[in-house]
Write an enzyme that holds these catalytic residues in place. Structure first.
Site, PDB file in Angstrom:
ATOM      1  N   HIS A 161       0.860  -1.186   0.000  1.00 26.44           N
ATOM      2  CA  HIS A 161       0.000   0.000   0.000  1.00 26.44           C
ATOM      3  C   HIS A 161       0.895   1.235   0.000  1.00 26.44           C
ATOM      4  O   HIS A 161       1.722   1.416   0.895  1.00 26.44           O
ATOM      5  CB  HIS A 161      -0.936   0.005   1.210  1.00 26.44           C
ATOM      6  CG  HIS A 161      -2.114  -0.899   1.043  1.00 26.44           C
ATOM      7  ND1 HIS A 161      -2.775  -1.476   2.100  1.00 26.44           N
ATOM      8  CD2 HIS A 161      -2.778  -1.307  -0.078  1.00 26.44           C
ATOM      9  CE1 HIS A 161      -3.790  -2.200   1.638  1.00 26.44           C
ATOM     10  NE2 HIS A 161      -3.807  -2.121   0.329  1.00 26.44           N
ATOM     11  N   ALA A 162       0.714   2.062  -1.015  1.00 31.14           N
ATOM     12  CA  ALA A 162       1.670   3.127  -1.332  1.00 31.14           C
ATOM     13  C   ALA A 162       1.923   4.095  -0.176  1.00 31.14           C
ATOM     14  O   ALA A 162       3.057   4.432   0.135  1.00 31.14           O
ATOM     15  CB  ALA A 162       1.169   3.888  -2.555  1.00 31.14           C
ATOM     16  N   ARG A 163       0.864   4.555   0.458  1.00 31.00           N
ATOM     17  CA  ARG A 163       0.979   5.675   1.398  1.00 31.00           C
ATOM     18  C   ARG A 163       1.491   5.262   2.763  1.00 31.00           C
ATOM     19  O   ARG A 163       1.750   6.121   3.612  1.00 31.00           O
ATOM     20  CB  ARG A 163      -0.398   6.321   1.555  1.00 31.00           C
ATOM     21  CG  ARG A 163      -1.404   5.380   2.204  1.00 31.00           C
ATOM     22  CD  ARG A 163      -2.834   5.859   2.006  1.00 31.00           C
ATOM     23  NE  ARG A 163      -3.752   5.052   2.808  1.00 31.00           N
ATOM     24  CZ  ARG A 163      -5.072   5.245   2.833  1.00 31.00           C
ATOM     25  NH1 ARG A 163      -5.605   6.199   2.090  1.00 31.00           N
ATOM     26  NH2 ARG A 163      -5.833   4.502   3.586  1.00 31.00           N
ATOM     27  N   ARG A 226      -3.077   4.943  -2.277  1.00 27.98           N
ATOM     28  CA  ARG A 226      -3.021   3.601  -1.696  1.00 27.98           C
ATOM     29  C   ARG A 226      -2.694   2.512  -2.727  1.00 27.98           C
ATOM     30  O   ARG A 226      -1.942   1.587  -2.453  1.00 27.98           O
ATOM     31  CB  ARG A 226      -4.392   3.324  -1.071  1.00 27.98           C
ATOM     32  CG  ARG A 226      -4.721   1.896  -0.693  1.00 27.98           C
ATOM     33  CD  ARG A 226      -6.188   1.848  -0.234  1.00 27.98           C
ATOM     34  NE  ARG A 226      -6.684   0.513   0.023  1.00 27.98           N
ATOM     35  CZ  ARG A 226      -6.629  -0.104   1.218  1.00 27.98           C
ATOM     36  NH1 ARG A 226      -6.065   0.484   2.235  1.00 27.98           N
ATOM     37  NH2 ARG A 226      -7.145  -1.294   1.378  1.00 27.98           N
ATOM     38  N   ASN A 242      -3.565  -5.518  -2.428  1.00 30.05           N
ATOM     39  CA  ASN A 242      -3.877  -6.452  -1.346  1.00 30.05           C
ATOM     40  C   ASN A 242      -5.329  -6.946  -1.402  1.00 30.05           C
ATOM     41  O   ASN A 242      -5.882  -7.416  -0.413  1.00 30.05           O
ATOM     42  CB  ASN A 242      -3.567  -5.823   0.016  1.00 30.05           C
ATOM     43  CG  ASN A 242      -3.341  -6.887   1.087  1.00 30.05           C
ATOM     44  OD1 ASN A 242      -2.881  -7.988   0.800  1.00 30.05           O
ATOM     45  ND2 ASN A 242      -3.689  -6.559   2.330  1.00 30.05           N
ATOM     46  N   ARG A 243      -5.944  -6.815  -2.584  1.00 28.95           N
ATOM     47  CA  ARG A 243      -7.213  -7.482  -2.896  1.00 28.95           C
ATOM     48  C   ARG A 243      -7.080  -8.246  -4.211  1.00 28.95           C
ATOM     49  O   ARG A 243      -8.066  -8.751  -4.728  1.00 28.95           O
ATOM     50  CB  ARG A 243      -8.356  -6.451  -3.033  1.00 28.95           C
ATOM     51  CG  ARG A 243      -8.626  -5.604  -1.792  1.00 28.95           C
ATOM     52  CD  ARG A 243      -9.171  -6.407  -0.628  1.00 28.95           C
ATOM     53  NE  ARG A 243      -9.498  -5.549   0.498  1.00 28.95           N
ATOM     54  CZ  ARG A 243      -8.608  -5.124   1.411  1.00 28.95           C
ATOM     55  NH1 ARG A 243      -7.336  -5.510   1.337  1.00 28.95           N
ATOM     56  NH2 ARG A 243      -8.985  -4.329   2.401  1.00 28.95           N
ATOM     57  N   SER A 295       0.344  -0.079   7.565  1.00 27.82           N
ATOM     58  CA  SER A 295      -0.034   0.828   8.650  1.00 27.82           C
ATOM     59  C   SER A 295      -1.414   1.397   8.310  1.00 27.82           C
ATOM     60  O   SER A 295      -1.752   1.479   7.131  1.00 27.82           O
ATOM     61  CB  SER A 295       0.983   1.954   8.834  1.00 27.82           C
ATOM     62  OG  SER A 295       0.865   2.945   7.840  1.00 27.82           O
ATOM     63  N   TYR A 296      -2.227   1.754   9.349  1.00 26.18           N
ATOM     64  CA  TYR A 296      -1.829   1.826  10.742  1.00 26.18           C
ATOM     65  C   TYR A 296      -2.788   0.992  11.582  1.00 26.18           C
ATOM     66  O   TYR A 296      -3.772   0.469  11.047  1.00 26.18           O
ATOM     67  CB  TYR A 296      -1.897   3.296  11.215  1.00 26.18           C
ATOM     68  CG  TYR A 296      -3.306   3.882  11.087  1.00 26.18           C
ATOM     69  CD1 TYR A 296      -3.734   4.439   9.884  1.00 26.18           C
ATOM     70  CD2 TYR A 296      -4.229   3.822  12.150  1.00 26.18           C
ATOM     71  CE1 TYR A 296      -5.025   4.955   9.761  1.00 26.18           C
ATOM     72  CE2 TYR A 296      -5.515   4.330  12.019  1.00 26.18           C
ATOM     73  CZ  TYR A 296      -5.903   4.896  10.828  1.00 26.18           C
ATOM     74  OH  TYR A 296      -7.177   5.388  10.688  1.00 26.18           O
ATOM     75  N   TYR A 346     -12.209  -6.740   9.830  1.00 28.30           N
ATOM     76  CA  TYR A 346     -13.401  -7.155   9.123  1.00 28.30           C
ATOM     77  C   TYR A 346     -12.942  -7.969   7.924  1.00 28.30           C
ATOM     78  O   TYR A 346     -11.745  -8.005   7.619  1.00 28.30           O
ATOM     79  CB  TYR A 346     -14.244  -5.928   8.693  1.00 28.30           C
ATOM     80  CG  TYR A 346     -15.477  -6.320   7.929  1.00 28.30           C
ATOM     81  CD1 TYR A 346     -16.413  -7.168   8.510  1.00 28.30           C
ATOM     82  CD2 TYR A 346     -15.674  -5.896   6.617  1.00 28.30           C
ATOM     83  CE1 TYR A 346     -17.512  -7.576   7.797  1.00 28.30           C
ATOM     84  CE2 TYR A 346     -16.782  -6.288   5.902  1.00 28.30           C
ATOM     85  CZ  TYR A 346     -17.701  -7.136   6.493  1.00 28.30           C
ATOM     86  OH  TYR A 346     -18.788  -7.553   5.790  1.00 28.30           O
ATOM     87  N   GLU A 368       0.044  -4.422  11.183  1.00 28.40           N
ATOM     88  CA  GLU A 368      -0.328  -3.006  11.062  1.00 28.40           C
ATOM     89  C   GLU A 368       0.533  -2.236  12.049  1.00 28.40           C
ATOM     90  O   GLU A 368       0.354  -2.339  13.262  1.00 28.40           O
ATOM     91  CB  GLU A 368      -1.814  -2.797  11.390  1.00 28.40           C
ATOM     92  CG  GLU A 368      -2.786  -3.472  10.426  1.00 28.40           C
ATOM     93  CD  GLU A 368      -2.976  -2.706   9.122  1.00 28.40           C
ATOM     94  OE1 GLU A 368      -2.390  -1.606   8.971  1.00 28.40           O
ATOM     95  OE2 GLU A 368      -3.706  -3.215   8.256  1.00 28.40           O
TER      96      GLU A 368
HETATM   97 ZN   LIG Z   1      -2.224  -1.378   4.111  1.00 28.57          ZN
END
Ligand SMILES: [Zn+2]
Length: 405
Positions: A161-163, A226, A242-243, A295-296, A346, A368
């Site tokens: 995830h980029a950010r 993201r 990540n999906r 994160s986070y 979730y 995370e």
């Molecule tokens: Zn992530």
């Protein structure tokens, strides 16, 4: 009816005046239907995942109508910094990997410096090429001791995830510490001779940044980004990598909407960045352990994430997550929450850890990192070194536990 329409029109017009900056809101997500509605929307997530209970989102200038369209109770949390121009904020600095976030080329340059200093322990190989043509690298670390048993493979993935900038920053430190540890036969990890021998029979793989296009886009264009930089139909960009993994692909907590933050892609492994991890998987005999740093939230999460049913080996996975939690807490007092991904947060479908658990029974975790929400993925540089320390402690705890698996 007319008065409601007029009210909505008034609201839409006035929103462009009322909402002039970037704002973080907290939504009350009451059930699975609302969670999926949020996952399918084009609202920017602030939280890493949609969670029943509450999930934070980002509303930009003129976007207030998106908040109202969701139909969920919300409260304003904070004004956010302008997402543009972060390359300017961080220019002309002398970089220190314990205290600064690095650009992608600087991260690889640092890995290269360490590789060249440690030619017997460290190798590098390319596992893929991003959509925009950036190389995706992996580095391996192993002790040079003779070992006759079955070799084990331990994979650390960063920056999917980029950010989530703390993830590649943690990866750099854990990589450096692993090199130093390999050079002394892992004597700092455990005093147990047989466990040390097994660690000397392990190879540790690091992916410094799995999503380099998205990571660089954060610096140059949008700090909130993201996904990767897939050019989707209809002028939207990005797949949530990540999906995009095969296990449970297409299920709840992912979206077929191109402009969703959890857009899953057109098929499992449609993206070169997720394919890169399969390339790595095919290069090693099997993946025995896998950590994906995000994160986070300060959480240590084990499979499954696509379903609430616990996996067959959940007792070991849970005991190890508690060992990691306690090791991390012993460094700077931050006690992460340990548990199964789907029930702690979730359901999310098509994730890395579910895939590697399914494929090779890997001890697969999403960690995370800091914080619990004060800054979220905008974690100040002052917290980099402490987060690195606790991540290293968790990594060691899992590596030592692996000797008994
Ligand atoms: Zn992530």
């Amino acid at each position: 009816m007319r008065s409601i329409s007029a009210l909505c029109l008034f609201a839409l017009v006035s929103s462009s005046f009322a909402q002039a900056d970037w704002t973080r809101y907290r939504l009350t997500v009451r059930d699975a239907i609302e969670a999926q509605r949020l996952s399918d929307s084009d609202v920017t997530l602030f939280s890493d995942d949609v969670v029943i209970g509450s999930t934070d989102v980002v509303i930009g200038p003129g976007e207030q109508f998106k908040l109202w369209a969701l139909g969920m109770p919300y409260q304003r949390i904070a004004t956010l910094p302008d997402p543009a121009g972060w390359d300017q904020r961080y220019s002309n600095k002398t970089l220190n990997y314990r205290g600064n976030y690095y650009r992608y080329d600087d991260i690889i340059a640092q890995y290269e410096e360490w590789r060249i200093q440690n030619p017997t322990h460290v190798k590098r190989f390319q596992i893929g090429t991003s959509i925009l043509g950036r190389p995706i690298w992996a580095y391996s670390v192993r002790s040079n001791a003779l070992f006759s048993g079955a070799r084990r493979s331990f994979v650390v993935n960063c920056g999917i995830h980029a950010r989530e900038w703390i993830s590649p920053a943690v990866g750099m430190y854990v990589f450096k510490k692993t090199i130093d540890s390999a050079a002394i036969g892992f004597a700092d990890m455990t005093t147990d001779f047989s466990k040390r021998a097994m660690l000397r029979g392990s190879t540790f793989y690091f992916v410094p940044v799995n999503n380099p296009d998205g990571y660089e886009y954060c610096w140059t264009n949008n700090r909130m980004w993201r996904k990767n930089r897939r050019d989707n139909p209809g002028s939207s960009y990005g797949v949530d990598l990540n999906r995009n993994f095969a296990k449970g692909w297409g299920g709840a907590g992912s979206s077929g909407n191109y402009s969703s933050e959890t857009y899953r892609g057109t098929a499992p492994f449609s993206e070169p960045e997720s394919q890169a991890l399969v390339f790595l998987e095919n290069r090693v005999p099997r993946i025995d352990a896998f950590i994906d740093f995000h994160s986070y939230g300060e959480k240590i999460l084990w499979p499954w994430t696509y379903t609430e049913t616990p996996p067959a080996g959940s007792a070991w996975l849970n005991a190890s997550s508690i060992a990691m939690r306690d090791a991390g807490a012993a460094t700077h007092g931050h006690q992460y929450t340990a548990g199964q991904g789907s029930t702690t947060l979730y359901i999310a479908s098509g994730t890395t850890k579910d895939y590697f658990y399914d494929r090779s029974n890997a001890a697969a975790y999403t960690i995370e990192l800091r914080d619990t929400g004060q800054n979220g993925f905008l974690l100040p540089e002052a917290q980099i070194s402490d987060t690195q320390d606790e991540a290293w402690a968790m990594f060691v705890a899992l590596a030592v536990r692996m000797t008994n698996r």
